[in-house]
Structure formats: structure tokens, C-alpha cells
Design an enzyme around this catalytic site. Structure first.
Site, PDB file in Angstrom:
ATOM      1  N   CYS A  31       0.831  -1.209   0.000  1.00 18.42           N
ATOM      2  CA  CYS A  31       0.000   0.000   0.000  1.00 18.42           C
ATOM      3  C   CYS A  31       0.864   1.257   0.000  1.00 18.42           C
ATOM      4  O   CYS A  31       1.718   1.426   0.869  1.00 18.42           O
ATOM      5  CB  CYS A  31      -0.915  -0.012   1.218  1.00 18.42           C
ATOM      6  SG  CYS A  31      -1.858   1.509   1.398  1.00 18.42           S
ATOM      7  N   CYS A  34       0.446   3.554   3.350  1.00 17.12           N
ATOM      8  CA  CYS A  34       0.766   3.091   4.700  1.00 17.12           C
ATOM      9  C   CYS A  34       2.041   3.765   5.213  1.00 17.12           C
ATOM     10  O   CYS A  34       2.900   4.168   4.424  1.00 17.12           O
ATOM     11  CB  CYS A  34       0.948   1.573   4.693  1.00 17.12           C
ATOM     12  SG  CYS A  34      -0.587   0.672   5.004  1.00 17.12           S
ATOM     13  N   HIS A  88      -4.319   1.207   7.881  1.00 14.64           N
ATOM     14  CA  HIS A  88      -4.747   0.576   6.633  1.00 14.64           C
ATOM     15  C   HIS A  88      -6.006  -0.273   6.825  1.00 14.64           C
ATOM     16  O   HIS A  88      -6.796  -0.455   5.889  1.00 14.64           O
ATOM     17  CB  HIS A  88      -3.608  -0.289   6.101  1.00 14.64           C
ATOM     18  CG  HIS A  88      -3.873  -0.897   4.762  1.00 14.64           C
ATOM     19  ND1 HIS A  88      -3.527  -0.271   3.592  1.00 14.64           N
ATOM     20  CD2 HIS A  88      -4.488  -2.068   4.409  1.00 14.64           C
ATOM     21  CE1 HIS A  88      -3.898  -1.034   2.565  1.00 14.64           C
ATOM     22  NE2 HIS A  88      -4.476  -2.126   3.034  1.00 14.64           N
ATOM     23  N   ASN A 129     -14.126   9.569  -2.945  1.00 16.66           N
ATOM     24  CA  ASN A 129     -14.815   8.497  -3.638  1.00 16.66           C
ATOM     25  C   ASN A 129     -14.680   7.246  -2.790  1.00 16.66           C
ATOM     26  O   ASN A 129     -13.586   6.927  -2.321  1.00 16.66           O
ATOM     27  CB  ASN A 129     -14.197   8.221  -5.007  1.00 16.66           C
ATOM     28  CG  ASN A 129     -14.186   9.449  -5.902  1.00 16.66           C
ATOM     29  OD1 ASN A 129     -15.099  10.281  -5.825  1.00 16.66           O
ATOM     30  ND2 ASN A 129     -13.173   9.587  -6.731  1.00 16.66           N
ATOM     31  N   HIS A 140      -7.052   1.849   1.553  1.00 13.79           N
ATOM     32  CA  HIS A 140      -6.564   2.684   2.661  1.00 13.79           C
ATOM     33  C   HIS A 140      -7.340   4.019   2.648  1.00 13.79           C
ATOM     34  O   HIS A 140      -7.374   4.693   1.614  1.00 13.79           O
ATOM     35  CB  HIS A 140      -5.060   2.933   2.465  1.00 13.79           C
ATOM     36  CG  HIS A 140      -4.392   3.468   3.692  1.00 13.79           C
ATOM     37  ND1 HIS A 140      -3.277   2.904   4.238  1.00 13.79           N
ATOM     38  CD2 HIS A 140      -4.699   4.534   4.470  1.00 13.79           C
ATOM     39  CE1 HIS A 140      -2.913   3.596   5.312  1.00 13.79           C
ATOM     40  NE2 HIS A 140      -3.765   4.590   5.465  1.00 13.79           N
ATOM     41  N   HIS A 142      -8.691   7.357   2.166  1.00 12.70           N
ATOM     42  CA  HIS A 142      -8.087   8.548   1.577  1.00 12.70           C
ATOM     43  C   HIS A 142      -9.132   9.340   0.803  1.00 12.70           C
ATOM     44  O   HIS A 142     -10.168   8.820   0.413  1.00 12.70           O
ATOM     45  CB  HIS A 142      -6.925   8.175   0.638  1.00 12.70           C
ATOM     46  CG  HIS A 142      -7.359   7.499  -0.634  1.00 12.70           C
ATOM     47  ND1 HIS A 142      -7.745   6.179  -0.678  1.00 12.70           N
ATOM     48  CD2 HIS A 142      -7.490   7.964  -1.903  1.00 12.70           C
ATOM     49  CE1 HIS A 142      -8.084   5.857  -1.921  1.00 12.70           C
ATOM     50  NE2 HIS A 142      -7.949   6.930  -2.695  1.00 12.70           N
ATOM     51  N   GLN A 144      -9.232  13.244  -1.835  1.00 15.58           N
ATOM     52  CA  GLN A 144      -8.379  13.993  -2.761  1.00 15.58           C
ATOM     53  C   GLN A 144      -8.704  15.480  -2.735  1.00 15.58           C
ATOM     54  O   GLN A 144      -9.805  15.881  -2.360  1.00 15.58           O
ATOM     55  CB  GLN A 144      -8.574  13.475  -4.189  1.00 15.58           C
ATOM     56  CG  GLN A 144      -8.202  12.013  -4.374  1.00 15.58           C
ATOM     57  CD  GLN A 144      -8.306  11.590  -5.826  1.00 15.58           C
ATOM     58  OE1 GLN A 144      -7.625  12.111  -6.703  1.00 15.58           O
ATOM     59  NE2 GLN A 144      -9.168  10.625  -6.093  1.00 15.58           N
TER      60      GLN A 144
HETATM   61 ZN    ZN Z   1      -2.272   1.272   3.585  1.00 13.69          ZN
END
Ligand code: ZN
Ligand code: ZN
Ligand code: FE
Length: 318
Positions: A31, A34, A88, A129, A140, A142, A144
Site C-alpha cells: 500500500c 501506509c 490501513h 470516492n 486505505h 483517503h 483527494q
Molecule cells: Zn495502507
């Protein structure tokens, strides 16, 4: 080529980028978000990374063009990934604590403040999204940020109607809409101390929820820590509701509608919109013929039913 092309027929910008850096973004399937990944390091709680597949860059190779109907400007801007937690194993923003979510927004306040000093950047769009069904492969948690050289079309449309309303009545259309929803109460899904979440009367997506401050607050940066905590609480309830309403987490898009980075907009206030994409039957809603082709959304149930489902889920399970 990284540029924004103007569509004079629909009167909106389109971002065009063919930049394809060869990047060690996901070496051997690990990932990239991470702690300890090549770009992340350690010791952070929220991390802002420059997107390595940017739609916009600080110094784009393209130049402006204005030849009849062909109009473009360089795709000058920034693209960030907001890694919302080092963990994660979490699935969604709603799995973070209220404080952790508030820290994400505090980070956005700082980022927007920095971006506002760049005269080439007009607007910062935060969006999130969620869900494999809408193409999100990195799990993970997140979101934007697109730092844009123009105001995105939806926001511009909102600003235009808010400005016209203000001109004729000296009132904020967003405040009046929120107050009408509060008075009706039928579509309110959660009310906190300084924020409220409701399915708007004119919802387009099946579980569309708007999160508004209870008083007129122009921009995200105007919110103090206790307001951020309340915004986080409210958004967490909404996203938790979307996650638990059906037997599998609902895909959604969340977006912040803040005013442009510079200037004063007393007739517009900051808010978040969430578009939950399962129908009341639990099946995925597509923006198909009527929506994509005609620009007219069709709603299979009623916003009142969706609001009641979500409100009851939040009350009993979040
Ligand atoms: Zn991750
Ligand atoms: Zn307002
Ligand atoms: Fe909006």
C-alpha cells in the site's frame, strides 16, 4: 499535455492530461499510503501527498489557445491525496474517531490557506470516492484535493443562483434552503450542535445528503475547532448510516462546496454533499441515459423515504 479545454456549448471546463509517469506507486502490491511507504514516512496522523498521476501540475507544458471555438488554458494546479489515517485496516472515514475526522478538516484548512496564496489557483475541491463499485481500488482511507485554475461547473452554478437570490432578497439561498428543511424536519437525518444533515427536497442521488452549518459560515477556514468537531460528528453519522443501511457498505461520493480560495462571498456558505449510490432496494444507481445524456435525474423512491431509512439507521446503529 496537461490542459483545461473550454466547452462553449455546455459552458464548462474539461481537464485533459496524458501524463503517465512511471512511478513506484504500488511496488509489489504494497500500500502506497501506509506508514513507511516510499512517500509516506512515519509519525503522521493525516498526510497530504502530491498525486503522482496529476490532472494538474504547477508548471504545465501546455500553453493557452484561443482559436475560434477551440479555447484552452494550461492545466496549472495541484493534485493531492489526503491519507486520512495511518491505519490501513479501517474501511471508511466513518471508522475514524470524531477527533481524527476533525483533524482531516483542520489539515484541509491549512492546505486551502496555503493554496490561496498562489494567484494561479482559483479553487480547491475536496472530494472523496468510496467503494469498489465506483472504481476505488485503494482501500486505505483517503480522499483527494484538486487545486484548480477555475471554479468547477457545479459550484459555479450554485454560486450563480445564490448570487441572484441575494440580489433580489438580500438573503442566502443556502441558509433559506437549510432552514426550510429544518422547519419541515421530514428529511433531516441528523442534527448536531452546529451542523445539520438532510436529504434535500430535490435530491438526485438515492441517498443524497447535504451537511450544512446551522449558522451562515462562509468557508471551511472560518470554522474553529469545536465547529470542526461538530462537522466531523455530523459527517461521521451520515457515512456510518450509509455503511450500515444495507448488508454491504454503500458506495458514495462526498464533496466539499467551499467558495473560491480568494474573495468575499457573503451570499454563499460552505457545505458538504454526499451522494449515496444505492437505491432504496440496495441496488446500485447508475447515472445513465436520462441523467448522463439528458442531465435529468430520475428518483425511484422519494427523498422522504430515503431520509427516514437513513435517520432510523443512524439512530439505532451509529
Ligand atoms: Zn495502507
Ligand atoms: Zn448561508
Ligand atoms: Fe453544493
Amino acid at each position: 499535455m496537461i490542459e483545461a479545454r473550454w466547452d462553449p456549448i455546455l459552458e464548462e471546463w474539461v481537464l485533459v492530461s496524458n501524463v503517465r509517469e512511471v512511478r513506484p506507486w504500488r511496488p509489489s502490491g504494497s500500500c502506497p499510503f501506509c506508514p513507511g511507504a516510499p512517500e509516506t514516512g512515519y509519525g503522521w496522523r493525516v498526510l497530504f501527498l502530491e498525486n503522482r498521476f496529476p490532472m494538474l501540475v504547477p508548471n504545465p507544458p501546455s500553453s493557452s489557445r484561443a482559436e475560434g471555438v477551440f479555447v484552452s488554458i494550461p492545466g496549472r494546479g495541484r493534485c493531492f491525496v489526503v491519507v486520512e489515517t495511518p491505519r490501513h485496516d479501517l474501511d471508511d472515514l466513518s471508522d475514524l474517531s470524531v477527533e481524527e475526522i476533525a483533524e482531516v478538516f483542520e489539515g484541509l484548512q491549512l492546505l486551502f490557506s496555503e493554496l490561496s496564496k498562489d494567484p494561479g489557483i482559483v479553487y480547491a475541491l475536496w472530494f472523496r470516492n468510496k467503494g469498489e463499485e465506483i472504481g476505488v481500488s485503494l482501500t486505505h482511507p483517503h480522499s483527494q484535493v484538486y487545486a484548480l485554475p477555475f471554479i468547477p461547473n457545479r459550484v459555479l452554478r450554485e454560486m450563480r443562483s445564490c448570487w441572484r437570490y441575494w440580489e433580489s432578497r438580500s438573503r442566502c439561498l443556502l441558509c433559506d434552503s437549510r432552514d426550510a428543511e429544518l422547519e419541515s424536519g421530514e428529511r433531516v437525518v441528523y442534527r448536531g450542535r452546529s451542523f445539520v444533515a438532510y436529504v434535500p427536497y430535490w435530491a438526485k442521488w438515492p441517498f443524497e445528503v447535504h451537511v450544512h452549518p446551522l449558522r451562515h459560515v462562509e468557508r471551511l477556514r472560518d470554522l474553529g475547532w469545536s465547529d470542526l468537531l461538530d462537522l466531523a460528528t455530523c459527517l461521521r453519522k451520515v457515512l456510518c448510516g450509509l455503511k450500515k443501511l444495507f448488508d454491504r457498505p454503500m458506495p458514495y461520493v462526498a464533496v466539499l462546496h467551499d467558495p473560491p480560495l480568494r474573495g468575499s462571498y457573503p451570499w454563499f456558505h460552505t457545505h458538504i454533499e454526499v451522494y449515496g449510490m444505492y437505491r432504496v432496494s440496495g441496488r446500485l444507481k447508475y447515472a445513465a441515459g436520462a441523467e448522463t445524456g439528458g442531465g435529468t435525474f430520475t428518483y425511484d423512491s422519494t427523498p422522504e423515504v430515503a431520509a427516514r431509512m437513513l435517520r432510523e439507521c443512524i439512530e439505532s446503529r451509529c
